[in-house]
Structure formats: structure tokens, C-alpha cells
Design a protein around this motif. Structure first.
Motif, PDB file in Angstrom:
ATOM      1  N   ALA A  43       0.855  -1.187   0.000  1.00  0.00           N
ATOM      2  CA  ALA A  43       0.000   0.000   0.000  1.00  0.00           C
ATOM      3  C   ALA A  43       0.890   1.236   0.000  1.00  0.00           C
ATOM      4  CB  ALA A  43      -0.908  -0.016   1.218  1.00  0.00           C
ATOM      5  N   LEU A  47       1.321   4.288  -2.668  1.00  0.00           N
ATOM      6  CA  LEU A  47       1.135   5.683  -2.303  1.00  0.00           C
ATOM      7  C   LEU A  47       2.215   6.554  -2.921  1.00  0.00           C
ATOM      8  CD1 LEU A  47       0.233   5.417   1.453  1.00  0.00           C
ATOM      9  CD2 LEU A  47      -1.184   5.281  -0.557  1.00  0.00           C
ATOM     10  N   GLN A  57      -7.316  -1.540  -7.193  1.00  0.00           N
ATOM     11  CA  GLN A  57      -8.363  -2.203  -6.423  1.00  0.00           C
ATOM     12  C   GLN A  57      -7.708  -2.860  -5.208  1.00  0.00           C
ATOM     13  OE1 GLN A  57     -11.559  -2.490  -7.717  1.00  0.00           O
ATOM     14  NE2 GLN A  57     -11.071  -1.485  -9.646  1.00  0.00           N
ATOM     15  N   PRO A  58      -8.487  -3.040  -4.151  1.00  0.00           N
ATOM     16  CA  PRO A  58      -7.934  -3.801  -3.029  1.00  0.00           C
ATOM     17  C   PRO A  58      -7.465  -5.159  -3.504  1.00  0.00           C
ATOM     18  CG  PRO A  58     -10.188  -3.076  -2.558  1.00  0.00           C
ATOM     19  CD  PRO A  58      -9.847  -2.584  -3.929  1.00  0.00           C
ATOM     20  N   VAL A  94      -5.997  -3.072   7.095  1.00  0.00           N
ATOM     21  CA  VAL A  94      -5.056  -2.062   6.593  1.00  0.00           C
ATOM     22  C   VAL A  94      -5.802  -0.788   6.254  1.00  0.00           C
ATOM     23  CG1 VAL A  94      -3.556  -1.455   4.658  1.00  0.00           C
ATOM     24  CG2 VAL A  94      -3.361  -3.695   5.736  1.00  0.00           C
ATOM     25  N   LEU A  95      -6.916  -0.975   5.528  1.00  0.00           N
ATOM     26  CA  LEU A  95      -7.658   0.205   5.084  1.00  0.00           C
ATOM     27  C   LEU A  95      -8.225   0.967   6.282  1.00  0.00           C
ATOM     28  CD1 LEU A  95      -9.515  -1.185   1.956  1.00  0.00           C
ATOM     29  CD2 LEU A  95      -7.599   0.392   2.026  1.00  0.00           C
ATOM     30  N   GLN A  98      -5.578   2.736   8.287  1.00  0.00           N
ATOM     31  CA  GLN A  98      -5.097   3.902   7.559  1.00  0.00           C
ATOM     32  C   GLN A  98      -6.014   5.099   7.798  1.00  0.00           C
ATOM     33  OE1 GLN A  98      -2.511   2.810   5.593  1.00  0.00           O
ATOM     34  NE2 GLN A  98      -1.868   4.905   5.220  1.00  0.00           N
ATOM     35  N   VAL A  99      -7.309   4.811   7.677  1.00  0.00           N
ATOM     36  CA  VAL A  99      -8.299   5.864   7.865  1.00  0.00           C
ATOM     37  C   VAL A  99      -8.230   6.402   9.292  1.00  0.00           C
ATOM     38  CG1 VAL A  99     -10.765   6.207   8.122  1.00  0.00           C
ATOM     39  CG2 VAL A  99      -9.888   5.116   6.070  1.00  0.00           C
ATOM     40  N   LYS A 101      -5.708   6.346  11.303  1.00  0.00           N
ATOM     41  CA  LYS A 101      -4.450   7.056  11.502  1.00  0.00           C
ATOM     42  C   LYS A 101      -4.568   8.485  10.986  1.00  0.00           C
ATOM     43  CE  LYS A 101      -0.487   5.909   9.501  1.00  0.00           C
ATOM     44  NZ  LYS A 101       0.244   4.883   8.755  1.00  0.00           N
ATOM     45  N   ARG A 102      -5.147   8.597   9.800  1.00  0.00           N
ATOM     46  CA  ARG A 102      -5.267   9.927   9.215  1.00  0.00           C
ATOM     47  C   ARG A 102      -6.153  10.811  10.063  1.00  0.00           C
ATOM     48  NH1 ARG A 102      -6.164  10.943   3.268  1.00  0.00           N
ATOM     49  NH2 ARG A 102      -5.094  12.782   3.996  1.00  0.00           N
ATOM     50  N   LEU A 130     -15.803   4.339   5.839  1.00  0.00           N
ATOM     51  CA  LEU A 130     -15.185   3.025   5.928  1.00  0.00           C
ATOM     52  C   LEU A 130     -15.204   2.535   7.365  1.00  0.00           C
ATOM     53  CD1 LEU A 130     -13.844   1.054   3.875  1.00  0.00           C
ATOM     54  CD2 LEU A 130     -11.794   1.506   5.197  1.00  0.00           C
ATOM     55  N   PHE A 156     -13.067  -7.214  -0.131  1.00  0.00           N
ATOM     56  CA  PHE A 156     -11.708  -6.910   0.292  1.00  0.00           C
ATOM     57  C   PHE A 156     -10.709  -7.910  -0.261  1.00  0.00           C
ATOM     58  CE2 PHE A 156     -14.341  -4.755   3.353  1.00  0.00           C
ATOM     59  CZ  PHE A 156     -13.735  -3.520   3.465  1.00  0.00           C
TER      60      PHE A 156
ATOM     61  N   VAL B  65      -9.354   3.063  -0.649  1.00  0.00           N
ATOM     62  CA  VAL B  65      -8.107   2.754  -1.339  1.00  0.00           C
ATOM     63  C   VAL B  65      -7.509   4.032  -1.919  1.00  0.00           C
ATOM     64  CG1 VAL B  65      -7.048   1.448  -3.196  1.00  0.00           C
ATOM     65  CG2 VAL B  65      -8.879   0.438  -1.873  1.00  0.00           C
ATOM     66  N   HIS B  69      -3.859   6.555  -1.111  1.00  0.00           N
ATOM     67  CA  HIS B  69      -2.974   7.218  -2.043  1.00  0.00           C
ATOM     68  C   HIS B  69      -2.714   8.665  -1.656  1.00  0.00           C
ATOM     69  CE1 HIS B  69      -0.931   8.188  -5.633  1.00  0.00           C
ATOM     70  NE2 HIS B  69      -1.857   9.026  -6.051  1.00  0.00           N
TER      71      HIS B  69
END
Lengths: 196, 932
Positions: A43, A47, A57-58, A94-95, A98-99, A101-102, A130, A156, B65, B69
Motif C-alpha cells: 500500500a 502511495l 483495487q484492493p 489495513v484500510l 489507515q483511515v 491514523k489519518r 469506511l 476486500f 483505497v 494514495h
């Protein structure tokens, strides 16, 4: 943090899969972080690359992780399905991570003075979607574990209808029917007005 | 939920999905019997399913996803954008990120701020806004506005802005850090006002004034940033829709009209400036907003009284309240009035009061008077209606009581009456546009009527009062079931109210036959009444009402031949009757009425060429006449009318360029001309070249409309439909790219709004047209996929409206295409399965439209014809007994089709197109019968 398992991994992962399949529960605990790490690494690489994200796509990540982690050919489809099942679940994590964390980064200390262009939208942030989906999937799993699994594999993990049927040992028609109910249920849950 | 119950839910859900969508609710109601919880559970799941649950979930995963990015914070450093090189991210917001950058190709240190659209979010809408911001900023040159230095597009086509970099703190934080006095803070704020005033003079409203957009630079001067959502005032009046769709703003400083999605103007900035000053002086935000939900915001900003800054300051500081009480309170609350008209009329006036205060001169704003406070009660409740009618009810009950006492005093009679009519008319009008105001409006009308009734009883011969009463009943009727702005859907009650209004006006007119205004009001009531009757299916009653109205309107026109308002009613009644007659298949009668309306409209144009409503009515009359004539099979007359419509609308587009609707009507008119000239999907004149010309005009116009507003989904859909029409007629090598683009555009529209029936139906059509272009052996896979896509689209469209004959036909034709492709691949079982599905479909679905109608019958006949074609084709690939039995099946199907086609020949509306279908089938049948 250890370096990503570039070279050593395939044999190890393959062995872990075989062990797990033959009943060694501990093998899964060893397998999980390897796959998770690899998904994260991929991932991250995406990025940084200039690739067109619209096409990513996942599924692509999951498959790439598979190609990197598992030696050329696994003995049977079932083991592969195992791998993808794990990867689908981890991809979801993971997704969501990530969300989260942001979001927490946004809330963090530096955020205020950065708000040169801060615009609060009425619509809930995408990331929230999500997280909401993730929560709803967890509740669905409590109500009906198989339906939650179907969603995870399909969305997923990139499982096709027949792969899902094979992996869960049910007919394709059942997958289709249950997926539809699961989607309706999830969509209903996440469209409810948030109470927080 | 316990597992057993969940199983029950699942079983019901699955069974319900087997049924056609419209039957599900009723079936479910029966299946759940008295178990309401169960019913709710399953129903809500079905609702969710029908909203495209799967696609929504997929898109959420996709977004996540993409979000992966965009988390690229560490990678920007050193990236080049034009001549600049990025240093670090300064911040990001809803639509983009701002970076600190330095000019890479110069010796001296020069720092700038660069604003970039967020990758992955570069929708047309945001790009458009970005470009606009660039234009706007470029025009602003003011010492307190951050300068736009440059702008451009990155190689990845991401637009960017280069702005003066202000390394400074928010105005509020700066004041706090330096512990500035109230006087200093007010002086610091004056240049901000001067900057906004300068922008207003350039017809630019900022729209998003907040502390974060006002930075204090090293020299101590405030700089206003971010005109990101500002907009030209001039453009404002034209496209009001966009103001509502944006929905992105900073709620703490947003004005009530912004929260309510109303038109934004200069006064909105004045409010936001007031809110910033509020915080700057008191240290508190003006509202306690605990949630960012539309409802919570409306409550906090639109309904609740703003606490004076002095009162808010008491929370934090002991000396401050005293300093702020008086002038600062008055100035800030004046700027923050909920009613835009009561705020300072300009930023200059706002600044002037601050200067007066600083100079110890009397300020010009006054605190609210007692009288105003009472009036404000009404106003505040006008906003409150969005949350419920109770307060309004209380207000009216209050006035009624006081009115009853007042009735004793004859000298106050008129005064009281005026108040009542104000409540019924003015308040009603002012709240009409508010969402959720319906029950309040009804209550208003009801109480107003009750009250006027009382007055009427006490003065039986007051004709003026009767007129007012009739007016109240008319409003009541509109609220109960009229066609304006949403209604309560109680047509019976609406009719009763309108009839009451009519009786009252009958009396007035009888008493005073020369009273033109009363007569016009009566005609207005009659049109409303006939509309409600028509909408509820009472066509005979509606026709009778229309004829009554027409007679009276004509009598009035005979008396006042130059009274164009009277003539307009005659036009309206003629057009209404034409519509009713068309519905009743009295096409010649409908044609007569439309012709009469056209004649009158031409007179009206001659009398006043500048009234655009007349022009648009005339265009509508041409369109209606065209439709009637083509239904009559008089294609020459139809084309003449459609062409007159095109000419009229082309002139209108030039003459009234701001009438957006005319362009869309023109688009439809081009479509009609092309359809009648030579579109094989309709009854046509066989002039393919002429049709292509018309469709080219359509595409060009649709393209223009879409370019002007790329965020407009309707325009996108129109362009897709235009391309489909053009593409389906173009010769072979040219047609494919046109059709492919049509499919692409319509797919975008449908993915944005899965319930857009027209786009979905046309998408199905475009997909099958495109599929049919793949004939080379190597392309057959595309053909198959195309037909499958078309079938899927048609099926989705039928879920939305199972009665639509055009979609039904599309489903049948695409299935036919698919079976032929499957046969080509030699997959007989799959082909037959598709075919069986179609037969089953024709046996259930077309029962939905009026079964005897020519459309329904033609759909069935064409399905049988398709079956015949399939079996004939299969037969040609088989041998022996199998071939014979297939051939028999084919014969039977064609015969069945033939019989149904022949029946339709006797039905009204049978036209050349229907005949061609019938003859094509007969030809197939004859061929088959010739075989041994």
C-alpha cells in the motif's frame, strides 16, 4: 521493525499455510503479521508511485501480496483460498487502520495552525464511511458470521462468486442471495443517522 | 436478533425479491400478518436493497483505497510544480491541500503558498471551482487580501494556484497572544472590513469568512485569504441551484441563509464578519454548536437567539462584559441579525459604526425596539416552522383571541382584518419555500380561514371580504393538494376548499359582473380545481371544469378583447382541454384546442413581444401539436409543428439567454424533429439524412450546455441521449465511437443517480446499439457483453418503472440480440434460457400497462416475433426431428405475433411504424411457411 520479507518469505509462508491447513492453529498467528506487513508495504509503495489510483483495487494489492509471499504454486486451491481469506481480512484492517491514523493525525496538535484551507463539510468524511462499514461488518458478523465473511471475501479479497462459493462450501446461488441481504443490511446500518 | 427470527427475515427478504418490485410491499404485508416489527425489518432491508446497496459499499471500499494514495505527506518535498519546488504541506481541506513552496529558479529566497486539488478528488466540479477562484483572485488587488501570483496546471492536469505566502497567526490567536485591548482589536479589524468592502465593490462575496482565513502578517497587517468558495454576484442570480448544492462551509461563522441553503449575498459576509468580531472581542464563538448535523446547525444558527458578546465574555473575563455592553454588543448583534435585511446594509456602514465608537461619537445602529421585538417573534417563528408548527399555531391562536375581543370595536375591524390577511398571505408566501413548512402552512391557512369566516359572518355583504376569504381558500386548496411546492396529498379536502373559493367568487361576480379582478381570481381557482381533478384521475369532472372555465374566459375576452391576462386564461384552458382530450384519445379535438391556443398565443406575442412566458407557452403548444399529429399519423403536420417549435426556441435562446430552460426545450425539439424525420425506433418519414442533421444540432447544443456547467447531471444525461440518437443513425464506421461515448456518459449519470429512469432506459438502448456494431468475428465477444449490459440496464429500469413500454421493448430486443450471439457461439441451452426468460417476462410484465393499449400489445407481439426468429435460427442449425420441432415452435410463435399485430391494427393510434413491424413479422412467417 524487521525488514520486509523480500526473499526468505515465500517458503516460510507456504509452509505456514500448509501447517495451518493441516490443523496447526499457531501457524495462523505467525502468518498474520507477515501478510499484514506485506499489504502495508505494498500500500505504501502504491502511495509513493505515480500510478493512476483510479485503477487500483484492493484485489490488486491482495494478489500482489500473494505473488510475493507464496512460492510459485501452492499444492491446492484450498490453501490458496486460505491465504486469500486471511489477506481479505487483513486488507480490511489495513484500510481501516489507515483511515483511523489519518483522522487522529488531523485531530493532533499541529492541525489547528494548518487550517489555511479548512472547510468543514456537512457530509461525513469519506474515512468515516469506511469506519462505519467496518463497524457494521463487525455487528453483522455477530448476527450472521457467514454473511460477513462473504462480504469480506468479495469486496476486500476480490473473490469471484464461484471462488467464494468454493471457499465457504456453499452454492453460488447461496452466495448471491446472502451477499444481497448482507449488502442491504450493511447499507441500512451505515445510512442510519449517526448519534454521536 | 435471535437466529430463528433472523432466518425468518432472510426467508421473507429472499422471497420478496422474487416478486416484481411493485408487488413486494403488499405481499410482505400479508406475509407478516400482525408482526409489525418483522414487517419493518424486512421492508427497511428491501428499501436499502433498492437503493443500490452493493454499489455504495463497493464505492466506499474504493474511496478508502484512493484515500491511501492521498496520504502522501512525506513525499511532497522537492516536488516541482512549474517553476516552484514544494517545501512542506501547510494544511489541507475539503478540496485540496496547501503547500509552502519556493521559487526554484531564482537566486533570492521567495516563498509562496501553492494550492493543489487533492488527488483522487479531481471531479469536474472542483476543477471548475478552482479555475473560478483563479479568475476571481486575479482581479483583486488590495493590501489586505493575499495576492494571487500565478496559476497553472501540473503535468497530471491538476490545477494549482500560487499565492502570496502569509506566515502569520489567526487574527483571534494573534490578539490573544498579544493580549490586545478591545480598542486595539477593533482597530485591527477595520482593515479586514476594508478588504471585504473592496471585494464587495468588485461584486465578489467571500462566503467563508472565519478567523482561519484572516492572518496577521509580520508587519501586523491582517490579510484575507481563500476566496475558494466565493462567487461572482452577477452569476449568482442565474444559477441559484449551486448555492445549495455546495454544502461546504464553516458553521461557526456561517449565516442563517447559508445554513438554510438560501441565496448568499453581501449580507452573508456581513454576518460572518460580525461572528468573527464577536469571537475576537469576547473570546467565545457566537453559538454553542455541539454537533455538525444540519438540524443541530439550524437550531443553533437560525432559531436560537444570539447571546450578546458581553454576556458570552462573562464566562472568561470579569472586566470584559462591562467593556462590551453597549456599543460593541449593539454593533455585533446588528451585523449578526438573522434577517439579512436587518443587518448593516454595507460593510462600510459596519466599519463606520466601529469608527464612531472608537471616536466616542454616537453609533448609528440602534438596539431592537420593543415593537421590533414583538415583530421578531413572528419572524423567528417563521424560521422555526422547519421544526414544527406548534409555535406558529400558538401565535395564531393568540391573534385570534385578541381579534375576538377586537371585533366588538368596529373601528378596529379593518386593522384586524389586515393583520389576518397578512398572516394568511404574506407569512404563507414567505415560508412556502422552507423545507418541512407544509403543516405550518396548513395550520396558517386553516386558522386564517376560521378567522376570516368569523369576520364574514359579522358582515354578510362585504364583497371585498368575500374576495379575501376566497383567496384564503385558494391558498388552503393549494396547500392541501395543489401543484405548487409540495403538498399534503389530500385532494378531496383541496377540492372542497377550492369549491368554497369558487362559490364565494361566484357571489362576488354575480353582484358585480364588471369586476375584472374577481373574475380573473375565479378563473385561477377554476384552473387549480381542474388540475386536481385531472391528477386524481377524475377526467370527466376535470373536463367539465375546464369547459366552464373556457366559457367564462372567452366571455371575459369578448368583453375585454385587449386584456391579455384574460386571453392567457383562455390559452391555459385550451391547452388543458387539449391534454385531457389527448388522454381520452380524442386526437382531432386535442388538435383543435391546441390550434386555438396557438392563435391566441400569437396574438399575445404581438401585443407584448417581451413576455417570455408567452414565448415558452407558444413553444409548448407547438410541441404538443407535434405529438398529437404524430399520434394521428400526420407526420407532415407533426414535423411542421416541431420545426416551428425549433424556430421559436432558437429565437428564444438568443433573445433570453438567461432562460436556461429554453435550451433544454430546444434540445427536445431537435430530438422530436429527428425522431419524426427518420428514426427507425419511431413512426418516421424515412429521411435519415434530415434526422442526422437534426441530431447533430442536438448534440452540439447538448455539448454546449454541458460544457457551461459540467457538474450538471441533467446536462450530462442529455448529451448522452443526444449522442445515442445521432450514433444510432450514423453509417457504420462513424457510429461506434459516438455510441461508445453515449454509453460512457450515461453510465456516469446512472452511477451517480441509480434512480434516474430516463438515463437508465437510454443507457440500455445505447448499449444494445453499440453491441450491434460488433459484427466482425473477432468482436463477437464485445457484442455479447454489450447485449448483456443492455439487458441488465433494462432490468434495472424496469425495477423503477415496470410499465415503461420503451424499456420493455428494449429488454426484448437486447435479449434477442444476446440469444443470436449465444447461438453464434453454439450455446443452444443458454440461448434458449434467455428466450424462456423473455417469454415469461411478456406473460407477467405487460399486464401492468393498460393491457389493451396498443403499446402493450405491440410489446407482446414483438416478443413472440423475437421467439420465432430465435427458433427459426436454431432450426437452421439442427437436423432431423429436432429441426422440425424447432421450426414448428418458430411457426407457432410468428403466428401468435401475427395475430396480435393484426388485433393492434384495429386500435386507435395504429401508425406506420406499427404497420412496418407487423409486415416484417408477416414476411418472416411467409418465409417459414414456404419451407417443406
Amino acid at each position: 521493525m524487521s525488514a520486509p520479507p523480500e526473499d526468505a518469505a515465500p517458503a516460510a509462508v507456504t509452509q505456514l499455510l500448509i501447517d495451518w491447513k493441516s490443523g496447526d492453529k499457531a501457524a495462523l498467528d505467525l502468518l498474520t503479521p507477515l501478510v499484514y506487513q506485506e499489504l502495508h508495504r505494498l500500500a505504501d509503495r502504491y502511495l509513493r508511485s505515480e500510478r493512476d489510483m483510479a485503477t487500483l483495487q484492493p484485489t490488486a494489492l491482495v494478489h500482489e501480496a500473494y505473488l510475493r509471499l507464496v512460492s510459485q504454486k501452492l499444492p491446492d486451491w484450498e490453501s490458496r483460498a486460505h491465504f486469500f481469506g486471511v489477506a481479505a481480512h487483513l486488507m480490511r484492517q489495513v484500510l481501516v487502520d489507515q483511515v483511523r491514523k489519518r483522522r487522529s493525525a488531523k485531530r493532533g496538535s499541529g492541525a489547528e495552525k494548518l487550517s489555511l484551507d479548512e472547510i468543514v463539510s456537512f457530509a461525513p468524511a469519506r474515512g468515516r464511511d469506511l469506519e462505519a462499514l467496518d463497524d457494521a461488518l463487525n455487528s453483522l458478523a455477530r448476527q450472521d458470521a457467514r454473511k460477513a465473511k462473504i462480504i469480506e471475501l468479495r469486496f476486500f479479497g476480490g473473490f469471484s462468486l464461484d471462488e467464494t462459493a468454493l471457499a465457504l462450501d456453499i452454492s453460488m446461488a447461496t452466495v448471491g442471495r446472502e451477499q444481497r441481504l448482507a449488502e442491504a443490511w450493511l447499507h441500512r446500518e451505515i445510512s442510519r443517522i449517526p448519534t454521536t | 436478533m435471535d437466529p430463528q427470527r433472523w432466518q425468518k427475515v432472510e426467508a421473507l427478504f429472499n422471497e420478496a425479491l422474487e416478486l416484481p418490485a411493485p408487488q413486494r410491499k403488499a405481499w410482505l404485508g400479508r406475509a407478516c400478518a400482525a408482526d409489525l416489527d418483522l414487517l419493518n425489518e424486512v421492508e427497511s432491508l428491501l428499501d436499502s436493497d433498492s437503493q443500490g446497496a452493493g454499489e455504495i459499499i463497493v464505492s466506499q471500499v474504493q474511496h478508502a483505497v484512493v484515500a491511501l494514495h492521498t496520504n502522501e505527506d512525506s513525499t511532497v518535498e522537492g516536488r516541482r510544480i512549474g517553476p516552484y519546488s514544494l517545501v512542506r504541506e501547510l494544511g489541507r481541506g475539503g478540496m485540496g491541500a496547501v503547500y509552502l513552496a519556493s521559487r526554484a529558479d531564482e537566486q533570492y529566497e521567495s516563498q509562496v503558498a501553492i494550492k493543489l486539488v487533492k488527488p483522487g478528488l479531481d471531479t469536474e466540479f472542483i476543477l471548475k471551482r478552482f479555475r473560478r477562484e483563479r479568475q476571481i483572485l486575479a482581479r483583486l488587488q488590495h493590501p489586505n487580501i493575499a495576492r494571487l501570483l500565478d496559476g497553472g496546471t501540473t503535468p497530471e492536469n491538476v490545477p494549482y494556484l500560487v499565492m502570496e505566502y502569509i506566515d502569520g497567526a489567526w487574527i483571534t490567536k494573534h490578539a490573544e497572544a498579544l493580549n490586545l485591548t478591545t480598542e486595539d482589536r477593533l482597530r485591527l479589524f477595520l482593515p479586514v472590513l476594508s478588504a471585504v468592502q473592496y471585494a464587495h465593490r468588485n461584486l465578489i462575496v467571500h462566503r467563508d469568512i472565519k478567523p482561519g482565513n484572516i492572518l496577521i502578517d509580520h508587519a501586523g497587517a491582517p490579510k484575507l485569504l481563500d476566496f475558494g468558495i466565493s462567487k461572482l454576484l452577477l452569476a449568482e442570480t442565474r444559477e441559484s441551484s449551486e448555492t445549495q448544492s455546495i454544502g461546504m462551509l464553516t458553521p461557526d461563522y456561517a449565516s442563517p441563509e447559508q445554513i438554510l441553503g438560501e441565496t448568499i449575498r453581501i449580507a452573508s459576509d456581513i454576518y460572518s464578519l460580525g461572528a468573527v468580531l464577536y469571537e475576537l472581542l469576547s473570546g467565545s464563538k457566537p453559538h454553542q454548536i455541539d454537533q455538525i448535523t444540519p438540524l443541530a446547525l439550524q437550531r443553533a444558527i437560525c432559531t436560537e437567539e444570539t447571546l450578546p458578546p458581553s454576556a458570552a465574555a462573562s464566562r472568561t473575563n470579569r472586566a470584559l462584559p462591562k467593556r462590551l455592553a453597549g456599543d460593541p454588543d449593539i454593533i455585533i448583534l446588528r451585523a449578526m441579525q438573522k434577517d439579512p435585511d436587518r443587518r448593516y446594509e454595507s460593510v462600510e456602514a459596519f466599519a463606520e459604526d466601529i469608527r464612531r465608537h472608537l471616536d466616542h461619537r454616537p453609533i448609528l445602529a440602534r438596539p431592537d425596539s420593543l415593537f421590533y421585538r414583538i415583530a421578531k417573534f413572528t419572524r423567528r417563528n417563521r424560521v422555526a416552522v422547519a421544526f414544527g408548527a406548534l409555535a406558529v399555531g400558538a401565535m395564531i391562536t393568540g391573534t385570534i383571541i385578541s381579534v375576538r375581543q377586537a371585533r366588538l370595536a368596529q373601528q378596529r375591524f379593518d386593522q384586524v382584518r389586515k393583520l389576518a390577511t397578512t398572516i394568511v398571505f404574506d407569512v404563507e408566501r414567505s415560508i412556502r419555500e422552507l423545507p418541512g413548512s407544509l403543516s405550518a402552512r396548513q395550520l396558517l391557512a386553516k386558522n386564517g380561514i376560521e378567522y376570516l369566516d368569523n369576520l364574514a359572518r359579522s358582515s354578510a355583504n362585504d364583497w371585498e371580504l368575500k374576495r379575501q376569504l376566497a383567496g384564503a381558500y385558494l391558498r388552503m386548496g393549494e396547500v392541501q393538494g395543489g401543484s405548487v411546492n409540495g403538498n399534503l396529498g389530500n385532494p378531496t379536502a383541496a377540492q372542497a376548499s377550492l369549491q368554497r373559493a369558487q362559490t364565494l367568487l361566484d357571489d362576488v361576480v354575480k353582484h358585480d359582473p364588471a369586476n375584472r379582478d374577481a373574475q380573473l381570481e375565479r378563473l385561477m381557482v377554476v384552473t387549480r380545481l381542474s388540475n386536481i381533478q385531472r391528477q386524481t384521475g377524475a377526467r370527466a369532472a376535470s373536463l367539465a371544469t375546464v369547459e366552464l372555465g373556457l366559457r367564462d374566459a372567452d366571455a371575459l375576452v369578448a368583453r375585454l378583447p385587449n386584456d391579455m391576462e384574460a386571453v392567457e386564461f383562455s390559452v391555459v384552458f385550451h391547452l388543458d382541454r387539449a391534454r385531457l382530450r389527448q388522454l381520452a384519445s380524442d386526437l382531432p379535438g386535442a388538435a383543435n384546442d391546441t390550434a386555438a391556443a396557438q392563435t391566441l398565443l400569437k396574438r399575445m406575442v404581438a401585443a407584448d413581444p417581451d413576455r417570455r412566458e408567452v414565448h415558452s407557452n407558444l413553444a409548448a403548444a407547438y410541441a404538443r401539436m407535434g405529438a398529437i399529429q404524430s399520434q394521428l399519423g400526420a407526420l407532415d403536420k407533426a414535423i411542421a409543428n416541431y420545426r416551428s417549435g425549433v424556430a421559436e426556441l432558437e429565437a428564444q435562446v438568443v433573445r433570453f439567454p438567461d432562460r436556461e430552460h429554453a435550451k433544454r426545450e430546444l434540445l427536445l425539439a431537435y430530438a422530436h424533429v429527428g425522431d419524426v424525420l427518420g428514426n427507425p425506433a419511431f413512426d418516421n418519414l424515412g429521411d435519415t439524412a434530415g434526422a442526422i442533421d437534426a441530431y447533430r444540432c442536438m448534440v452540439a447544443l447538448a455539448e454546449e450546455v454541458y460544457r457551461a456547467d459540467t457538474a450538471n447531471a441533467r446536462a450530462l444525461s442529455d448529451l448522452g441521449i443526444a449522442l445515442l440518437r445521432l450514433g444510432s443513425l450514423l453509417p457504420d464506421p462513424e457510429k461506434r465511437p459516438v455510441l461508445a461515448r453515449s454509453v460512457e456518459l450515461l453510465s456516469v449519470v446512472v452511477s451517480r443517480n441509480p434512480k434516474d429512469l430516463a438515463s437508465l432506459t437510454h443507457k440500455a438502448w445505447a448499449e444494445s446499439e453499440l453491441a450491434a456494431t460488433y459484427r466482425a468475428p473477432a468482436e463477437r465477444g464485445n457484442a455479447r457483453k454489450g447485449f448483456e449490459a443492455s439487458i441488465a440496464s433494462a432490468e434495472r429500469a424496469l425495477l423503477l418503472d415496470p410499465k415503461d413500454a420503451m424499456t420493455q421493448t428494449r429488454l426484448i430486443r437486447s435479449s434477442l440480440g444476446l440469444t443470436q450471439e449465444l447461438l453464434h457461439l453454439g450455446d443452444r441451452p443458454a440461448a434458449l434460457a434467455v428466450q424462456e426468460k423473455i417469454i415469461a417476462f411478456t406473460q407477467t410484465a405487460p399486464a401492468n400497462p393498460p393491457a389493451k393499449s396498443i403499446l402493450a400489445q405491440q410489446v407482446i407481439a414483438r416478443a413472440w416475433e423475437a421467439t420465432g426468429l430465435i427458433y427459426a435460427q436454431i432450426a437452421s442449425m439442427e437436423r432431423g426431428a429436432l429441426r422440425d420441432s424447432d421450426r414448428q415452435t418458430a411457426l407457432a410463435a410468428h403466428r401468435k405475433a401475427d395475430a396480435i399485430f393484426k388485433n393492434t391494427a384495429a386500435l386507435p393510434g395504429f401508425n406506420g411504424q406499427h404497420r412496418r413491424f407487423m409486415e416484417a413479422n408477416a414476411k418472416e412467417l411467409a418465409e417459414l411457411e414456404k419451407l417443406p
